[in-house]
Design a protein around this motif. Structure first.
Motif, PDB file in Angstrom:
ATOM      1  N   GLU A  24       1.894  -5.361  12.392  1.00  0.00           N
ATOM      2  CA  GLU A  24       3.128  -4.931  11.712  1.00  0.00           C
ATOM      3  C   GLU A  24       3.790  -6.101  10.985  1.00  0.00           C
ATOM      4  O   GLU A  24       4.384  -5.933   9.925  1.00  0.00           O
ATOM      5  N   GLY A  26       2.184  -8.434   9.584  1.00  0.00           N
ATOM      6  CA  GLY A  26       1.374  -8.721   8.407  1.00  0.00           C
ATOM      7  C   GLY A  26       0.087  -9.470   8.698  1.00  0.00           C
ATOM      8  O   GLY A  26      -0.681  -9.755   7.778  1.00  0.00           O
ATOM      9  N   GLU A  28      -3.763  -9.860  10.262  1.00  0.00           N
ATOM     10  CA  GLU A  28      -4.925  -8.971  10.317  1.00  0.00           C
ATOM     11  C   GLU A  28      -5.756  -9.302  11.548  1.00  0.00           C
ATOM     12  O   GLU A  28      -5.972 -10.479  11.859  1.00  0.00           O
ATOM     13  N   THR A  58      -3.541 -14.901   9.491  1.00  0.00           N
ATOM     14  CA  THR A  58      -2.345 -14.787   8.647  1.00  0.00           C
ATOM     15  C   THR A  58      -2.746 -14.284   7.258  1.00  0.00           C
ATOM     16  O   THR A  58      -3.897 -14.451   6.834  1.00  0.00           O
ATOM     17  N   PRO A  59      -1.804 -13.673   6.536  1.00  0.00           N
ATOM     18  CA  PRO A  59      -2.137 -13.092   5.225  1.00  0.00           C
ATOM     19  C   PRO A  59      -2.712 -14.095   4.227  1.00  0.00           C
ATOM     20  O   PRO A  59      -3.525 -13.721   3.388  1.00  0.00           O
ATOM     21  N   VAL A  96       8.413 -14.879   5.897  1.00  0.00           N
ATOM     22  CA  VAL A  96       8.303 -13.475   5.502  1.00  0.00           C
ATOM     23  C   VAL A  96       8.921 -13.295   4.128  1.00  0.00           C
ATOM     24  O   VAL A  96       9.752 -14.100   3.701  1.00  0.00           O
ATOM     25  N   ASP A  97       8.531 -12.242   3.434  1.00  0.00           N
ATOM     26  CA  ASP A  97       9.069 -12.026   2.091  1.00  0.00           C
ATOM     27  C   ASP A  97      10.423 -11.325   2.107  1.00  0.00           C
ATOM     28  O   ASP A  97      11.230 -11.528   1.209  1.00  0.00           O
ATOM     29  N   THR A 102      11.571  -6.862   7.540  1.00  0.00           N
ATOM     30  CA  THR A 102      10.704  -7.282   8.646  1.00  0.00           C
ATOM     31  C   THR A 102      11.390  -7.041   9.986  1.00  0.00           C
ATOM     32  O   THR A 102      10.777  -6.513  10.916  1.00  0.00           O
TER      33      THR A 102
END
Length: 145
Positions: A24, A26, A28, A58-59, A96-97, A102
């Motif tokens: 959730e 971000g 994987e 991580t992304p 985080v963006d 988030t």
């Protein structure tokens, strides 16, 4: 000389909710496996061991978080609710963006703010600490630049 940081490891009691939480956020799920036997215990100093691990990526693809659930030997200490100033305590920080989004999504998975507010550091970051699955301390930062 170190080449890179490979991963940060966190021991959890239940891998499923921890994996879902970090997905959730971000990350994987890169893989899930059992690490066991005397060879593994020679690395950790624990002797013969059985540990189920989940590796989260991580992304950006540069960092990984290793979640471990010890089946053998038994877990001997529980530091999940230690305060942030406890010696040797671990916290993981993620950029985080959108911090508000988030927080809203992670609160549905049980995350709670450590303090009652998100703090702004000058005009650079909005920051907070949350307790994630099993009380794991996680820092979140949103760049304002």
């Amino acid at each position: 000389m170190a080449v890179r940081m490979d991963n940060v490891g966190i021991v959890v009691e239940d891998l499923g909710p921890a994996i879902e939480f970090f997905v959730e956020l971000g990350l994987e799920l890169e893989g899930r496996s059992m690490v066991e036997g005397p060879w593994a215990g020679r690395v950790t100093g624990l002797g013969d061991q059985r540990v189920e691990i989940a590796m989260m990526r991580t992304p950006d693809g540069h960092g990984r978080l290793e979640l471990s659930r010890f089946l053998e030997p038994d877990v001997v200490a529980d530091n999940r609710r230690a305060p942030v100033n406890a010696l040797g305590y671990l916290r993981v920080m993620f950029e985080v963006d959108d911090l508000d989004d988030t927080l809203a999504r992670l609160s549905e998975r049980g995350a709670e703010l450590v303090s009652d507010e998100v703090v702004q550091y000058h005009d650079v970051y909005r920051l907070c600490y949350i307790r994630g699955p099993e009380g794991i301390l996680i820092g979140l930062a949103q760049s304002l630049l």
